[in-house]
Design a protein around this motif. Structure first.
Motif, PDB file in Angstrom:
ATOM      1  N   ILE A   9       1.005  -0.996  -0.039  1.00  0.00           N
ATOM      2  CA  ILE A   9       0.064  -0.076   0.000  1.00  0.00           C
ATOM      3  C   ILE A   9       0.997   0.945  -0.681  1.00  0.00           C
ATOM      4  O   ILE A   9       1.705   1.055   0.825  1.00  0.00           O
ATOM      5  CB  ILE A   9      -0.389   0.130   0.965  1.00  0.00           C
ATOM      6  N   LYS A  10       0.585   1.860  -1.437  1.00  0.00           N
ATOM      7  CA  LYS A  10       1.665   2.944  -1.029  1.00  0.00           C
ATOM      8  C   LYS A  10       0.963   4.187  -0.020  1.00  0.00           C
ATOM      9  O   LYS A  10      -0.766   4.466  -0.221  1.00  0.00           O
ATOM     10  CB  LYS A  10       1.553   4.014  -3.040  1.00  0.00           C
ATOM     11  N   ASP A  11       1.849   4.909   0.709  1.00  0.00           N
ATOM     12  CA  ASP A  11       1.067   6.462   1.386  1.00  0.00           C
ATOM     13  C   ASP A  11       0.398   7.252   0.905  1.00  0.00           C
ATOM     14  O   ASP A  11       1.098   7.609   0.031  1.00  0.00           O
ATOM     15  CB  ASP A  11       2.280   6.109   2.660  1.00  0.00           C
ATOM     16  N   LYS A  12      -0.313   7.501   1.502  1.00  0.00           N
ATOM     17  CA  LYS A  12      -1.211   9.142   0.666  1.00  0.00           C
ATOM     18  C   LYS A  12      -0.544  10.431   0.917  1.00  0.00           C
ATOM     19  O   LYS A  12      -0.366  11.462  -0.453  1.00  0.00           O
ATOM     20  CB  LYS A  12      -2.508   9.141   0.950  1.00  0.00           C
ATOM     21  N   ARG A  13       0.931  10.378   1.635  1.00  0.00           N
ATOM     22  CA  ARG A  13       0.968  11.541   2.172  1.00  0.00           C
ATOM     23  C   ARG A  13       2.041  11.437   1.602  1.00  0.00           C
ATOM     24  O   ARG A  13       3.089  12.786   1.612  1.00  0.00           O
ATOM     25  CB  ARG A  13       1.548  11.637   3.726  1.00  0.00           C
ATOM     26  N   ASN A  14       2.989  10.268   1.315  1.00  0.00           N
ATOM     27  CA  ASN A  14       4.833  10.608   1.101  1.00  0.00           C
ATOM     28  C   ASN A  14       4.579   9.316  -0.529  1.00  0.00           C
ATOM     29  O   ASN A  14       4.285   8.284   0.257  1.00  0.00           O
ATOM     30  CB  ASN A  14       5.534  10.277   2.154  1.00  0.00           C
ATOM     31  N   ASN A  15       5.216   9.794  -1.728  1.00  0.00           N
ATOM     32  CA  ASN A  15       4.881   8.445  -2.271  1.00  0.00           C
ATOM     33  C   ASN A  15       6.461   7.367  -2.539  1.00  0.00           C
ATOM     34  O   ASN A  15       6.802   6.471  -3.300  1.00  0.00           O
ATOM     35  CB  ASN A  15       5.229   9.087  -4.076  1.00  0.00           C
ATOM     36  N   LEU A  16       7.542   8.034  -1.229  1.00  0.00           N
ATOM     37  CA  LEU A  16       8.142   6.887  -1.190  1.00  0.00           C
ATOM     38  C   LEU A  16       8.211   6.272   0.396  1.00  0.00           C
ATOM     39  O   LEU A  16       8.719   5.014   0.750  1.00  0.00           O
ATOM     40  CB  LEU A  16      10.125   7.725  -0.690  1.00  0.00           C
ATOM     41  N   LEU A  17       6.814   5.997   0.350  1.00  0.00           N
ATOM     42  CA  LEU A  17       6.936   5.408   1.977  1.00  0.00           C
ATOM     43  C   LEU A  17       5.418   4.045   1.327  1.00  0.00           C
ATOM     44  O   LEU A  17       4.278   4.413   0.914  1.00  0.00           O
ATOM     45  CB  LEU A  17       6.276   6.319   3.381  1.00  0.00           C
ATOM     46  N   PHE A  18       5.779   2.441   1.889  1.00  0.00           N
ATOM     47  CA  PHE A  18       4.443   2.111   1.497  1.00  0.00           C
ATOM     48  C   PHE A  18       4.600   0.892   3.184  1.00  0.00           C
ATOM     49  O   PHE A  18       6.407   1.274   3.612  1.00  0.00           O
ATOM     50  CB  PHE A  18       5.436   1.394   0.522  1.00  0.00           C
ATOM     51  N   ILE A  19       3.436   0.271   2.483  1.00  0.00           N
ATOM     52  CA  ILE A  19       3.809  -0.419   3.690  1.00  0.00           C
ATOM     53  C   ILE A  19       2.798  -1.945   3.192  1.00  0.00           C
ATOM     54  O   ILE A  19       1.684  -2.098   2.813  1.00  0.00           O
ATOM     55  CB  ILE A  19       2.179   0.157   4.184  1.00  0.00           C
ATOM     56  N   LEU A  20       3.138  -2.734   4.622  1.00  0.00           N
ATOM     57  CA  LEU A  20       3.003  -3.979   3.732  1.00  0.00           C
ATOM     58  C   LEU A  20       2.036  -4.725   4.918  1.00  0.00           C
ATOM     59  O   LEU A  20       2.559  -5.535   5.962  1.00  0.00           O
ATOM     60  CB  LEU A  20       4.259  -4.810   3.683  1.00  0.00           C
ATOM     61  N   PRO A  21       0.779  -4.493   5.266  1.00  0.00           N
ATOM     62  CA  PRO A  21      -0.152  -4.731   6.284  1.00  0.00           C
ATOM     63  C   PRO A  21      -0.193  -6.655   6.416  1.00  0.00           C
ATOM     64  O   PRO A  21       0.661  -7.624   5.842  1.00  0.00           O
ATOM     65  CB  PRO A  21      -1.727  -4.700   5.822  1.00  0.00           C
ATOM     66  N   ALA A  22      -0.239  -7.245   7.867  1.00  0.00           N
ATOM     67  CA  ALA A  22       0.139  -8.901   8.398  1.00  0.00           C
ATOM     68  C   ALA A  22      -1.532  -9.001   8.079  1.00  0.00           C
ATOM     69  O   ALA A  22      -2.537  -7.755   8.217  1.00  0.00           O
ATOM     70  CB  ALA A  22      -0.079  -8.115   9.293  1.00  0.00           C
ATOM     71  N   SER A  23      -1.579 -10.126   8.311  1.00  0.00           N
ATOM     72  CA  SER A  23      -2.968 -10.948   7.549  1.00  0.00           C
ATOM     73  C   SER A  23      -3.866 -10.427   9.177  1.00  0.00           C
ATOM     74  O   SER A  23      -3.005 -10.812  10.142  1.00  0.00           O
ATOM     75  CB  SER A  23      -2.837 -12.593   7.530  1.00  0.00           C
TER      76      SER A  23
END
Lengths: 84, 270, 240
Positions: free
Chosen positions: B75-89
């Motif tokens: 998931i790309k962060d909406k505030r900063n396009n260099l920041l991504f998240i890989l969520p847990a199940s």
């Protein structure tokens, strides 16, 4: 509370914002617990198809399965952007 | 090649996810492509703290099981396009995590990211071990409180013996101490362990001291990591910590109790 | 590509060596039965290496099949032979068991037999090999939950020992740092063993099984350099 709080603007109530977010996500997750596994993938594929014709975001499409007594209803919701 | 940093503690509730979110965001703000991975399988909360809970379609376990590829889950962060998240199940459990699977995903991420932040769950069982296993650096989040300090010591022992670096005899994992929920006035009263006390017991370099702050709760209510709040003391302290992580020398702030005069008390300060 | 079936890893195995001096089936069987009966559970299913190095000069032939059968009858598991005398090599080869090289055997025998068993098998054909006067050096802090044991010698730690950590040694323990955890010296019964540390904040100190907890330690020497030793069965704690 100090005397200045009377004149001070009420700060944004972050707790109510938090409550809103939680209500949405908890309802969503409770619902998901009874959904079959293929729904996320199906949702993603439907999004891809629509994206070919109309530019939309991932969260503008939702797919849910409703299992009532004698029938199941597959519900698909697509929110189109303003100028289509 | 990416630098893998695990944010761990042993003890629960000390601020690992808050820290992962803040430091991950801080690194992205400095121009480094960063991904934050939530290793708490079954009890995800990184997505809530980052404010992207409604955009989770696929998660870490889906990628591990080849049900989705990384690009679909990130998931790309909406505030900063260099920041991504890989969520847990949220529905699976820790048995889904395998060393080979995790390594494969980390290798793939390392090709395009500068920093990989692993947000560890509490405890010392599989989830926590998996989060620290591949780490190059570790941020050990500790509250100035007896059980937190002892649990941090325990997790340091595990980092030294059960990490890939330890098992292959490579250079050991670089350890950093992050002291959170620090209350200088209580320390001055002698009711709370001081920075020096904790440093003495844990004997690892200090990365930062984050003061106890109302801004942290507000940040999680809003789904916005506290480092984005430039007026918040906690946010600034995290920013200093990111600087130190990037090897800049920054003086430690927020260590002294503020002296509150009558006027300030009238203004509503607590 | 098919899945990997196996992996080869280095390993150390603890085993007995049966050093044979002479062999007559009846005598051997009687003596072996006698030894086994002293600690039957201990020998049950034990792997054993049979050494023919000490065989008396004038013996040129031994019925190895009889030997092996006798061993197996008492549930010993012969797994290899050790022999530097050429005259037995063919017979060993015929048994199908491995002939160990000098190096292989050194690795095996350097693992000491458990302390409990050593009481039972002192004067037998079986030899143990313990290494004495060896020091173990640790240079990083010993963390809560970790346990370090210096077997057969002293333990030297160049950093602190955290609360919840345990350090043990057959010999002395020297800690060049704060001791907040547990230190047990002379664990196999060496009453001359001592514990030294540069800052005493220990949970527990023990010498040859005699121990003292932090409450008692606080009364004597606390947060200072200290040594602990045993004199006439009483633990003494003094500044160093």
């Amino acid at each position: 509370m100090s005397i200045f709080d009377y004149f001070h603007n009420k700060k944004t109530n972050t707790a109510s914002l938090a409550k809103e977010r939680l209500q949405v996500i908890v309802a969503h997750e409770r619902g998901k617990r009874s959904q079959p596994n293929y729904l996320p993938k199906m949702q993603q594929e439907i999004i891809e198809v629509i994206k070919k014709y109309i530019p939309i975001d991932n969260d503008q499409v939702t797919v849910t399965l409703d299992n009532s007594d004698n029938c199941s209803i597959l519900e698909l919701n697509v929110t189109l952007p303003d100028n289509t | 090649m990416a630098e893998i940093i695990v944010v761990t503690s042993g003890k629960g509730g000390v601020g690992k996810t808050t820290t992962s979110a803040a430091i991950g965001s801080g690194l992205a703000l400095r121009g480094h492509k960063t991904v934050i991975i939530d290793f708490d399988v079954g009890l995800r909360n990184l997505d809530l703290i980052m404010g992207c809970e409604r955009r989770v379609v696929y998660d870490f376990v889906n990628v591990l099981n080849d049900e989705a590829n990384l690009n679909q889950a990130l998931i790309k962060d909406k505030r900063n396009n260099l920041l991504f998240i890989l969520p847990a199940s949220q529905t699976r459990d820790k048995d889904a995590l395998t060393q080979e699977g995790v390594q494969k995903i980390l290798n793939e991420l390392a090709e395009s990211f500068d920093y990989i932040i692993c947000d560890s769950p509490a405890g010392i069982e599989k989830g926590a071990q998996m989060a620290l296993y591949f780490a190059d650096q570790a941020i050990v989040v500790t509250n100035p409180e007896v059980s937190s300090v002892r649990d941090s010591d325990r997790i340091l022992g595990i980092l030294q013996s059960k990490s890939l670096r330890a098992e292959t005899g490579a250079e050991p994992v670089k350890e950093h101490l992050l002291l959170t929920r620090y209350n200088p006035s209580r320390v001055a009263d002698g009711e709370m362990l001081s920075v020096a006390d904790v440093e003495d017991i844990l004997a690892i370099p200090l990365l930062g001291v984050i003061p106890e702050s109302e801004s942290v709760l507000k940040a999680s209510n809003l789904g916005e990591p506290v480092i984005f709040d430039e007026t918040a003391d906690a946010g600034q302290a995290y920013s200093d910590a990111v600087s130190r992580l990037l090897c800049e020398e920054v003086e430690f702030r927020f260590l002294e109790a503020e002296k509150k005069g009558l006027f300030k008390r009238l203004m509503g300060a607590r | 590509m098919s899945d990997t079936c196996f992996q080869l890893k280095g390993s150390v195995v603890t085993t007995f060596i049966l050093e044979l001096y002479t062999f007559s089936l009846s005598d051997f069987t009687l003596q072996l039965e006698d030894k086994i009966n002293q600690a039957p559970m201990f020998f049950k299913q034990s792997p054993v290496v049979i050494s023919l190095d000490k065989i008396t000069e004038n013996i040129t032939e031994i019925n190895l099949d009889e030997l092996l059968t006798a061993c197996r009858r008492f549930d010993l598991q012969p797994m290899a032979f050790k022999c530097s005398h050429k005259r037995f090599l063919d017979a060993i080869k015929a048994t199908g068991l491995t002939l160990l090289s000098e190096n292989a055997l050194r690795n095996l025998t350097n693992t000491p037999v458990a302390a409990e068993a050593s009481h039972n098998i002192k004067n037998t054909d079986v030899k143990e090999n313990t290494q004495l006067h060896k020091s173990k050096l640790i240079s990083r802090p010993v963390r809560s939950g970790q346990q370090i044991y210096a077997e057969g010698g002293d333990l030297i730690i160049l950093s602190q020992v955290s609360e919840g950590a345990e350090v043990l040694a057959d010999g002395n323990i020297h800690i060049y740092g704060t001791l907040r955890g547990r230190a047990l010296a002379g664990v196999k019964g060496n009453t001359n063993a001592r514990v030294f540390c540069t800052k005493m904040e220990a949970e527990l100190i023990s010498v040859a099984g005699h121990f003292m907890l932090s409450d008692s330690l606080r009364e004597k020497v606390w947060k200072q350099p200290a040594q602990v030793y045993l004199d006439e069965q009483i633990l003494h704690v003094e500044t160093v």
